[in-house]
Design a protein around this motif. Sequence first.
Motif, PDB file in Angstrom:
ATOM      1  N   CYS A   4       0.729  -1.273   0.040  1.00  0.00           N
ATOM      2  CA  CYS A   4       0.107  -0.233   0.210  1.00  0.00           C
ATOM      3  C   CYS A   4       0.833   1.306  -0.121  1.00  0.00           C
ATOM      4  CB  CYS A   4      -0.901  -0.045   1.026  1.00  0.00           C
ATOM      5  SG  CYS A   4      -2.165  -1.283   1.248  1.00  0.00           S
ATOM      6  N   VAL A   5       2.026   1.373   0.721  1.00  0.00           N
ATOM      7  CA  VAL A   5       2.795   2.456   0.809  1.00  0.00           C
ATOM      8  C   VAL A   5       3.573   2.653  -0.432  1.00  0.00           C
ATOM      9  CG1 VAL A   5       5.112   3.392   1.889  1.00  0.00           C
ATOM     10  CG2 VAL A   5       3.197   2.315   3.179  1.00  0.00           C
ATOM     11  N   GLN A   6       4.099   1.490  -1.013  1.00  0.00           N
ATOM     12  CA  GLN A   6       4.691   1.417  -2.286  1.00  0.00           C
ATOM     13  C   GLN A   6       3.845   1.843  -3.680  1.00  0.00           C
ATOM     14  OE1 GLN A   6       6.772  -2.174  -3.444  1.00  0.00           O
ATOM     15  NE2 GLN A   6       7.326  -2.557  -1.353  1.00  0.00           N
ATOM     16  N   ALA A   7       2.684   1.668  -3.310  1.00  0.00           N
ATOM     17  CA  ALA A   7       1.872   1.939  -4.480  1.00  0.00           C
ATOM     18  C   ALA A   7       1.715   3.617  -4.832  1.00  0.00           C
ATOM     19  CB  ALA A   7       0.479   1.204  -4.302  1.00  0.00           C
ATOM     20  N   THR A   8       1.841   4.392  -3.771  1.00  0.00           N
ATOM     21  CA  THR A   8       1.816   5.754  -3.701  1.00  0.00           C
ATOM     22  C   THR A   8       3.216   6.313  -4.506  1.00  0.00           C
ATOM     23  OG1 THR A   8       2.751   6.082  -1.596  1.00  0.00           O
ATOM     24  CG2 THR A   8       0.263   5.811  -1.997  1.00  0.00           C
ATOM     25  N   ALA A   9       4.329   5.658  -4.564  1.00  0.00           N
ATOM     26  CA  ALA A   9       5.515   6.047  -5.014  1.00  0.00           C
ATOM     27  C   ALA A   9       5.419   6.277  -6.562  1.00  0.00           C
ATOM     28  CB  ALA A   9       6.759   5.242  -4.840  1.00  0.00           C
ATOM     29  N   ALA A  10       6.006   7.138  -6.888  1.00  0.00           N
ATOM     30  CA  ALA A  10       6.220   7.504  -8.510  1.00  0.00           C
ATOM     31  C   ALA A  10       6.614   6.524  -9.518  1.00  0.00           C
ATOM     32  CB  ALA A  10       6.988   8.683  -8.855  1.00  0.00           C
ATOM     33  N   GLU A  11       7.649   5.576  -8.884  1.00  0.00           N
ATOM     34  CA  GLU A  11       8.239   4.517  -9.672  1.00  0.00           C
ATOM     35  C   GLU A  11       7.518   3.134  -9.424  1.00  0.00           C
ATOM     36  OE1 GLU A  11      12.603   4.229  -9.386  1.00  0.00           O
ATOM     37  OE2 GLU A  11      12.647   6.441  -9.554  1.00  0.00           O
ATOM     38  N   PHE A  12       6.487   3.124  -8.658  1.00  0.00           N
ATOM     39  CA  PHE A  12       5.582   1.877  -8.596  1.00  0.00           C
ATOM     40  C   PHE A  12       5.499   1.163  -9.753  1.00  0.00           C
ATOM     41  CE2 PHE A  12       1.966  -0.479  -7.840  1.00  0.00           C
ATOM     42  CZ  PHE A  12       2.432  -1.318  -6.840  1.00  0.00           C
ATOM     43  N   GLY A  13       5.965   0.009  -9.716  1.00  0.00           N
ATOM     44  CA  GLY A  13       5.435  -0.820 -10.994  1.00  0.00           C
ATOM     45  C   GLY A  13       6.705  -0.717 -12.136  1.00  0.00           C
ATOM     46  N   SER A  14       7.549   0.228 -12.097  1.00  0.00           N
ATOM     47  CA  SER A  14       8.345   0.466 -13.195  1.00  0.00           C
ATOM     48  C   SER A  14       9.580  -0.450 -13.329  1.00  0.00           C
ATOM     49  CB  SER A  14       9.221   1.814 -12.868  1.00  0.00           C
ATOM     50  OG  SER A  14      10.003   1.722 -11.829  1.00  0.00           O
ATOM     51  N   HIS A  15       9.806  -1.578 -12.642  1.00  0.00           N
ATOM     52  CA  HIS A  15      10.844  -2.728 -12.771  1.00  0.00           C
ATOM     53  C   HIS A  15       9.947  -3.946 -12.997  1.00  0.00           C
ATOM     54  CE1 HIS A  15      14.154   0.170 -11.843  1.00  0.00           C
ATOM     55  NE2 HIS A  15      13.335   0.608 -10.734  1.00  0.00           N
ATOM     56  N   GLU A  16       8.789  -4.095 -12.241  1.00  0.00           N
ATOM     57  CA  GLU A  16       8.004  -5.382 -12.334  1.00  0.00           C
ATOM     58  C   GLU A  16       6.642  -5.171 -11.934  1.00  0.00           C
ATOM     59  OE1 GLU A  16      11.062  -5.804 -10.304  1.00  0.00           O
ATOM     60  OE2 GLU A  16      10.046  -4.632  -8.754  1.00  0.00           O
TER      61      GLU A  16
END
Length: 130
Positions: A4-16
Motif C-alpha cells: 500500500c505504501v509502495q503503490a503511492t510512489a512515482a516509480e511503483f511498477g516501473s521494474h516489475e
Amino acid sequence: TNHCVQATAAEFGSHEEGNEVSFAQMEEYMQRECDGKTFHADILPQLKSICCLALEAGRGKMEVTDGSNLRQFQLFGFDFMIDHEFKVWLIEINGNPASRESLLPDMARGIVDTAITPHFARGGEVGGGG
C-alpha cells in the motif's frame, strides 16, 4: 502495509508489475545475474524455513483449543528482502495481505483447493477430508 505504501510512489511498477516478483521471475533473474546462485536452491529453502518457524511460533495463539472441532484458515502475506549475501530476511507478516490483481484468480483457486475442498466429502457432507 509495504504494498500500500509502495503503490503511492512515482516509480511503483516501473521494474516489475506491482513491485512483486514471481518465483519464476526470480529464478530467471538469479540465473542471469547471480553467478551460480539460484532461487530454488539458495532462496526458497530459506523462505520455507522462515515461514515454518513463524507459523510454529504463533501456533498456540492460532489453534482452536475449546474442543469445538472448529475448522478455520487464515491467509498470511509474508514480506521478505534478500541481502547481498543471499540471506533472506523477514520484514513482516500481514494478516490481510495486499497483492497484485493478476495473482488473485490463482490465489483464490489455491485457497479453495487447499482450505475448503478437502473438508467436503462427496454428496455435500462436511468433514470428509480431515
